[in-house]
Design a protein around this motif. Structure first.
Motif, PDB file in Angstrom:
ATOM      1  N   SER A  14      48.397   7.626 -16.397  1.00 26.22           N
ATOM      2  CA  SER A  14      48.026   8.171 -17.705  1.00 26.22           C
ATOM      3  C   SER A  14      46.599   8.708 -17.739  1.00 26.22           C
ATOM      4  CB  SER A  14      48.177   7.079 -18.779  1.00 26.22           C
ATOM      5  OG  SER A  14      47.286   5.996 -18.533  1.00 26.22           O
ATOM      6  N   LEU A  15      45.865   8.548 -16.631  1.00 27.25           N
ATOM      7  CA  LEU A  15      44.453   8.957 -16.599  1.00 27.25           C
ATOM      8  C   LEU A  15      44.201  10.191 -15.745  1.00 27.25           C
ATOM      9  CD1 LEU A  15      42.859   5.411 -16.094  1.00 27.25           C
ATOM     10  CD2 LEU A  15      43.208   6.629 -18.243  1.00 27.25           C
ATOM     11  N   THR A  16      45.242  10.825 -15.236  1.00 26.48           N
ATOM     12  CA  THR A  16      45.064  11.904 -14.272  1.00 26.48           C
ATOM     13  C   THR A  16      44.485  13.188 -14.867  1.00 26.48           C
ATOM     14  OG1 THR A  16      47.391  12.547 -14.573  1.00 26.48           O
ATOM     15  CG2 THR A  16      46.884  11.084 -12.721  1.00 26.48           C
ATOM     16  N   GLU A  17      44.398  13.279 -16.187  1.00 27.83           N
ATOM     17  CA  GLU A  17      43.820  14.467 -16.819  1.00 27.83           C
ATOM     18  C   GLU A  17      42.427  14.194 -17.392  1.00 27.83           C
ATOM     19  OE1 GLU A  17      45.329  17.308 -16.574  1.00 27.83           O
ATOM     20  OE2 GLU A  17      47.177  16.475 -15.722  1.00 27.83           O
ATOM     21  N   TYR A  18      41.916  12.973 -17.221  1.00 26.83           N
ATOM     22  CA  TYR A  18      40.659  12.578 -17.857  1.00 26.83           C
ATOM     23  C   TYR A  18      39.482  12.728 -16.907  1.00 26.83           C
ATOM     24  CZ  TYR A  18      42.916  10.765 -22.036  1.00 26.83           C
ATOM     25  OH  TYR A  18      43.620  10.662 -23.213  1.00 26.83           O
ATOM     26  N   LEU A  19      38.364  13.184 -17.459  1.00 27.58           N
ATOM     27  CA  LEU A  19      37.127  13.265 -16.686  1.00 27.58           C
ATOM     28  C   LEU A  19      36.502  11.880 -16.551  1.00 27.58           C
ATOM     29  CD1 LEU A  19      34.856  14.892 -15.324  1.00 27.58           C
ATOM     30  CD2 LEU A  19      33.860  15.254 -17.597  1.00 27.58           C
ATOM     31  N   ALA A  20      36.318  11.173 -17.675  1.00 27.28           N
ATOM     32  CA  ALA A  20      35.710   9.837 -17.668  1.00 27.28           C
ATOM     33  C   ALA A  20      36.799   8.781 -17.485  1.00 27.28           C
ATOM     34  CB  ALA A  20      34.922   9.608 -18.951  1.00 27.28           C
ATOM     35  N   ASP A  21      37.445   8.783 -16.325  1.00 30.66           N
ATOM     36  CA  ASP A  21      38.554   7.861 -16.082  1.00 30.66           C
ATOM     37  C   ASP A  21      38.089   6.413 -16.096  1.00 30.66           C
ATOM     38  OD1 ASP A  21      38.042   7.188 -12.943  1.00 30.66           O
ATOM     39  OD2 ASP A  21      37.686   9.297 -13.345  1.00 30.66           O
ATOM     40  N   ASP A  22      36.837   6.163 -15.678  1.00 29.84           N
ATOM     41  CA  ASP A  22      36.316   4.798 -15.688  1.00 29.84           C
ATOM     42  C   ASP A  22      36.192   4.266 -17.114  1.00 29.84           C
ATOM     43  OD1 ASP A  22      34.330   6.640 -16.251  1.00 29.84           O
ATOM     44  OD2 ASP A  22      32.803   5.696 -15.012  1.00 29.84           O
ATOM     45  N   TYR A  23      35.662   5.102 -17.998  1.00 28.69           N
ATOM     46  CA  TYR A  23      35.547   4.708 -19.403  1.00 28.69           C
ATOM     47  C   TYR A  23      36.928   4.447 -19.997  1.00 28.69           C
ATOM     48  CZ  TYR A  23      34.645   4.850 -24.398  1.00 28.69           C
ATOM     49  OH  TYR A  23      34.591   4.523 -25.723  1.00 28.69           O
ATOM     50  N   GLU A  24      37.856   5.369 -19.758  1.00 26.77           N
ATOM     51  CA  GLU A  24      39.196   5.253 -20.330  1.00 26.77           C
ATOM     52  C   GLU A  24      39.931   4.013 -19.830  1.00 26.77           C
ATOM     53  OE1 GLU A  24      40.893   6.925 -22.608  1.00 26.77           O
ATOM     54  OE2 GLU A  24      39.237   8.274 -23.060  1.00 26.77           O
ATOM     55  N   MET A  25      39.792   3.720 -18.548  1.00 24.25           N
ATOM     56  CA  MET A  25      40.482   2.559 -17.994  1.00 24.25           C
ATOM     57  C   MET A  25      40.004   1.281 -18.666  1.00 24.25           C
ATOM     58  SD  MET A  25      40.662   1.216 -14.021  1.00 24.25           S
ATOM     59  CE  MET A  25      40.808   2.903 -13.423  1.00 24.25           C
ATOM     60  N   GLY A  26      38.683   1.140 -18.796  1.00 23.37           N
ATOM     61  CA  GLY A  26      38.148  -0.045 -19.461  1.00 23.37           C
ATOM     62  C   GLY A  26      38.541  -0.116 -20.919  1.00 23.37           C
ATOM     63  N   ALA A  27      38.506   1.029 -21.609  1.00 23.72           N
ATOM     64  CA  ALA A  27      38.857   1.061 -23.033  1.00 23.72           C
ATOM     65  C   ALA A  27      40.308   0.655 -23.244  1.00 23.72           C
ATOM     66  CB  ALA A  27      38.602   2.455 -23.592  1.00 23.72           C
ATOM     67  N   ARG A  28      41.192   1.092 -22.365  1.00 24.64           N
ATOM     68  CA  ARG A  28      42.615   0.780 -22.521  1.00 24.64           C
ATOM     69  C   ARG A  28      42.917  -0.675 -22.173  1.00 24.64           C
ATOM     70  NH1 ARG A  28      45.851   6.354 -21.019  1.00 24.64           N
ATOM     71  NH2 ARG A  28      44.380   7.735 -22.112  1.00 24.64           N
ATOM     72  N   ILE A  29      42.212  -1.203 -21.187  1.00 24.94           N
ATOM     73  CA  ILE A  29      42.392  -2.623 -20.864  1.00 24.94           C
ATOM     74  C   ILE A  29      41.877  -3.489 -22.003  1.00 24.94           C
ATOM     75  CG2 ILE A  29      41.528  -4.451 -19.335  1.00 24.94           C
ATOM     76  CD1 ILE A  29      41.813  -2.466 -17.013  1.00 24.94           C
ATOM     77  N   SER A  30      40.756  -3.092 -22.604  1.00 30.34           N
ATOM     78  CA  SER A  30      40.231  -3.810 -23.768  1.00 30.34           C
ATOM     79  C   SER A  30      41.210  -3.731 -24.935  1.00 30.34           C
ATOM     80  CB  SER A  30      38.876  -3.227 -24.177  1.00 30.34           C
ATOM     81  OG  SER A  30      38.376  -3.850 -25.328  1.00 30.34           O
ATOM     82  N   ALA A  31      41.772  -2.538 -25.168  1.00 28.85           N
ATOM     83  CA  ALA A  31      42.731  -2.362 -26.268  1.00 28.85           C
ATOM     84  C   ALA A  31      44.007  -3.162 -26.042  1.00 28.85           C
ATOM     85  CB  ALA A  31      43.061  -0.885 -26.438  1.00 28.85           C
ATOM     86  N   ALA A  32      44.321  -3.471 -24.784  1.00 28.16           N
ATOM     87  CA  ALA A  32      45.510  -4.256 -24.463  1.00 28.16           C
ATOM     88  C   ALA A  32      45.293  -5.749 -24.698  1.00 28.16           C
ATOM     89  CB  ALA A  32      45.929  -4.013 -23.013  1.00 28.16           C
ATOM     90  N   GLY A  33      44.082  -6.132 -25.139  1.00 25.81           N
ATOM     91  CA  GLY A  33      43.817  -7.523 -25.492  1.00 25.81           C
ATOM     92  C   GLY A  33      43.050  -8.316 -24.457  1.00 25.81           C
ATOM     93  N   TYR A  34      42.550  -7.647 -23.413  1.00 32.41           N
ATOM     94  CA  TYR A  34      41.793  -8.337 -22.376  1.00 32.41           C
ATOM     95  C   TYR A  34      40.293  -8.112 -22.564  1.00 32.41           C
ATOM     96  CZ  TYR A  34      46.268  -8.772 -19.951  1.00 32.41           C
ATOM     97  OH  TYR A  34      47.557  -9.064 -19.627  1.00 32.41           O
ATOM     98  N   ARG A  35      39.500  -8.974 -21.969  1.00 33.86           N
ATOM     99  CA  ARG A  35      38.053  -8.827 -22.036  1.00 33.86           C
ATOM    100  C   ARG A  35      37.544  -8.042 -20.829  1.00 33.86           C
ATOM    101  NH1 ARG A  35      36.280 -13.977 -21.985  1.00 33.86           N
ATOM    102  NH2 ARG A  35      34.854 -13.949 -20.219  1.00 33.86           N
ATOM    103  N   VAL A  36      36.591  -7.186 -21.070  1.00 37.18           N
ATOM    104  CA  VAL A  36      35.921  -6.470 -19.990  1.00 37.18           C
ATOM    105  C   VAL A  36      34.587  -7.160 -19.751  1.00 37.18           C
ATOM    106  CG1 VAL A  36      34.951  -4.281 -19.209  1.00 37.18           C
ATOM    107  CG2 VAL A  36      37.030  -4.294 -20.618  1.00 37.18           C
TER     108      VAL A  36
END
Length: 394
Positions: free
Chosen positions: A231-253
């Motif tokens: 789901s991140l293959t079109e994003y420039l800031a893939d690192d930001y997006e990955m962390g944001a989505r893991i946080s939104a899934a209920g986990y702590r970063v």
């Protein structure tokens, strides 16, 4: 009109000073957190390090070697990914395999192009080859200490942690032609501008909710719950997006206290400008509201403008002196105290210039939606990139 301009610049200066004080608070909170935090020193799960590579730079091999010299209780492997076997990085990886035969090193040729971001496209294909549940993703030029894996992976002893990321410094050349003023400004910005913003956000938002590309450690199961790499293959800031989505899934970063190094290229102004605008515009798209407020953080330029707007009034110079003191305090507490970056002391005199450029690029970032990345021009829309046409390489 003159009084109005003076009032505006004064308010912006005071807001910037307030931000600097918040940054000092956030830095103190981060340091205190790691002094009192206890982790399970025996927690060392097996882990796969995923390193997408493209081309070779002067200091890449030293970074690769540092990953092979890990003093880690668990098993680990390093999986490299290239788009083609003809990539110059292949010979460096083969050299690494010969030099470290005891280290599990594999090379994956990623033949598919799954989206605009070649890096994420390769990561999707590399993840399929990972033997272990836990994975650590970082760039090819990242250099780490022998205790890197131990300190990062210990954070996962807390089941609530879904991602661990790490602060970093930008390492310039020691001297000579490679030590340009633009490279020095880039490195200074990482240690005294970027990370203070991260620590401030961490304090105000009750933790961080994004990742830093220097280290993205997670597990396959958590990544799947957050939507996967596909789901991140079109994003420039893939690192930001990955962390944001893991946080939104209920986990702590978790922001680790393990500091890593990245290489700052031999920048001339064009490369410095392209990189700063790419960072600014990707941040603008990722953190829209927070990015609007970023302009007030440049207290030194606003204080200088207040001096001019007030007709060089004595009180404005007093305000400038307080702002400079706070700015230097942030630079030293974060750059030297937290990151241990001795380059900050070398380049401390460049802080005002760095801040003027920072404010200028912040303003410039609103004037367009294009970014230059790996020699190509992309249009940026809501974090997603679309190629426009090739441009000269940085």
């Amino acid at each position: 009109m003159a009084i109005f301009i003076e009032a505006i610049t004064t308010l912006l200066t005071l807001a910037g000073l307030a931000y600097l004080l918040l940054a000092l608070w956030g830095t103190r909170d981060f340091a205190h957190y790691w002094r009192r935090k206890s982790v399970d020193a025996g927690f060392a799960p097996d882990v796969t390090i995923l390193k997408p590579v493209k081309g070779v730079d002067q200091r890449m091999y030293a970074g690769l070697v540092s990953h092979c010299r890990q003093q880690y209780a668990g098993r680990f492997e390093i999986v490299f990914g290239v788009s083609s076997r003809n990539d110059p990085a292949v010979s460096e990886i083969e050299r690494l395999q010969v030099e470290f035969p005891e280290c599990a090193i594999r090379l994956v040729e990623c033949r598919e192009r799954l989206g605009t971001s070649g890096k994420v496209s390769n990561l999707v294909q590399m993840l399929r080859e990972a033997r272990y549940e836990y994975v650590v993703i970082n760039d090819s030029d990242i250099r780490v200490s022998p205790h890197y894996l131990t300190r990062v992976m210990q954070c996962f002893s807390d089941a609530k942690v879904g991602m661990v990321t790490a602060p970093y410094i930008g390492r310039t050349a020691e001297g000579g032609r490679g030590l340009t003023v633009w490279s020095r400004l880039e490195a200074l910005g990482i240690s005294t501008d970027f990370l203070p913003g991260v620590l401030t956000a961490r304090r105000l938002e009750g933790g961080i909710h994004f990742g830093l590309g220097s280290t993205l450690a997670t597990s396959k199961s958590v990544l799947a719950k957050a939507g996967g790499l596909e789901s991140l293959t079109e994003y420039l800031a893939d690192d930001y997006e990955m962390g944001a989505r893991i946080s939104a899934a209920g986990y702590r970063v978790e922001l680790s206290n393990e500091v890593v190094e990245t290489t700052v290229p031999e920048y001339h102004f064009g490369g410095f400008k392209d990189h700063q605008l790419r960072w600014a515009r990707s941040t603008r798209d990722s953190r829209k509201l927070g990015y609007l407020g970023l302009g007030i953080t440049y207290a030194v330029p606003w204080a200088v403008m207040t001096c001019v707007a007030s007709g060089l009034a004595l009180w404005s110079f007093s305000l400038l002196s307080v702002v400079l003191l706070a700015r230097v305090a942030v630079a030293l507490s974060v750059g030297v105290g937290v990151l241990g970056d001795e380059q900050v002391l070398r380049d401390l005199w460049l802080l005002p210039l760095r801040d003027f450029f920072g404010l200028g690029f912040w303003m410039w970032s609103f004037a367009g939606d294009t970014v230059v990345w790996r020699g190509e021009l992309f249009a940026l829309r809501d974090g997603r990139i679309r190629p426009v046409h090739p441009v000269g390489s940085q």
